[in-house]
Write an enzyme that holds these catalytic residues in place. Sequence first.
Site, PDB file in Angstrom:
ATOM      1  N   ASP A  13       0.859  -1.111  -0.073  1.00  0.00           N
ATOM      2  CA  ASP A  13      -0.142  -0.200  -0.033  1.00  0.00           C
ATOM      3  C   ASP A  13       0.844   1.297   0.184  1.00  0.00           C
ATOM      4  O   ASP A  13       0.640   2.102   0.832  1.00  0.00           O
ATOM      5  CB  ASP A  13      -0.997  -0.137   1.103  1.00  0.00           C
ATOM      6  CG  ASP A  13      -2.140   0.806   0.909  1.00  0.00           C
ATOM      7  OD1 ASP A  13      -2.559   1.413  -0.021  1.00  0.00           O
ATOM      8  OD2 ASP A  13      -2.792   1.394   1.956  1.00  0.00           O
ATOM      9  N   LYS A  15       1.852   4.659  -1.047  1.00  0.00           N
ATOM     10  CA  LYS A  15       1.109   5.647  -1.624  1.00  0.00           C
ATOM     11  C   LYS A  15       1.451   7.063  -0.883  1.00  0.00           C
ATOM     12  O   LYS A  15       1.966   7.104   0.383  1.00  0.00           O
ATOM     13  CB  LYS A  15      -0.495   5.480  -1.533  1.00  0.00           C
ATOM     14  CG  LYS A  15      -1.098   5.313   0.114  1.00  0.00           C
ATOM     15  CD  LYS A  15      -2.362   5.062   0.071  1.00  0.00           C
ATOM     16  CE  LYS A  15      -2.876   4.657   1.176  1.00  0.00           C
ATOM     17  NZ  LYS A  15      -4.459   4.442   1.167  1.00  0.00           N
ATOM     18  N   ASN A  18       0.811   7.374   2.826  1.00  0.00           N
ATOM     19  CA  ASN A  18       1.646   6.610   3.650  1.00  0.00           C
ATOM     20  C   ASN A  18       3.123   6.759   3.736  1.00  0.00           C
ATOM     21  O   ASN A  18       3.990   6.254   4.061  1.00  0.00           O
ATOM     22  CB  ASN A  18       1.608   5.052   3.171  1.00  0.00           C
ATOM     23  CG  ASN A  18       0.284   4.565   3.471  1.00  0.00           C
ATOM     24  OD1 ASN A  18      -0.487   5.035   4.803  1.00  0.00           O
ATOM     25  ND2 ASN A  18      -0.273   3.550   2.838  1.00  0.00           N
ATOM     26  N   ASP A  31       2.257   2.782   7.859  1.00  0.00           N
ATOM     27  CA  ASP A  31       1.077   1.929   7.774  1.00  0.00           C
ATOM     28  C   ASP A  31       1.251   0.643   7.114  1.00  0.00           C
ATOM     29  O   ASP A  31       1.220   0.325   6.000  1.00  0.00           O
ATOM     30  CB  ASP A  31       0.039   2.532   6.566  1.00  0.00           C
ATOM     31  CG  ASP A  31      -1.454   1.865   6.668  1.00  0.00           C
ATOM     32  OD1 ASP A  31      -1.580   0.854   7.472  1.00  0.00           O
ATOM     33  OD2 ASP A  31      -2.279   2.218   6.144  1.00  0.00           O
ATOM     34  N   THR A  48      -4.610   0.487  -2.797  1.00  0.00           N
ATOM     35  CA  THR A  48      -5.415   1.501  -2.772  1.00  0.00           C
ATOM     36  C   THR A  48      -5.615   1.822  -4.673  1.00  0.00           C
ATOM     37  O   THR A  48      -4.483   1.652  -5.201  1.00  0.00           O
ATOM     38  CB  THR A  48      -4.876   2.922  -2.411  1.00  0.00           C
ATOM     39  OG1 THR A  48      -4.599   2.693  -0.921  1.00  0.00           O
ATOM     40  CG2 THR A  48      -5.787   3.910  -2.677  1.00  0.00           C
TER      41      THR A  48
END
Length: 102
Positions: A13, A15, A18, A31, A48
């Site tokens: 994840d 992104k 994060n 995260d 995501t």
Amino acid sequence: MAMHTELKLAHHDIKLENILISNDGLLKLCDFGMVQPLDADLLNRNGTAIYMAPEVECKRPNEAHKGLPVDIFSMGVLLWILHFGTPPFSSASISDRNFNKL
């Protein structure tokens, strides 16, 4: 990234949301709720949408993927967003007119 090379884990994840910036200007990934072993054959669809690799977004039932290519794809999308200020596509799917499947 030490997470890949030393810990042998994939984030799943990566992104903009994060990435944290420390007081001394260092970027830090946060995260870790979707972390998986790097060499695992993964069947779940984590991530995501706008950062999700096509092998995750467009996967068929029981079709596995690996974590490292997924993290590399997400990092590429993140860098694109940092440079251009907008995602390269809304999701990594064939139906998106801006997505080119190689």
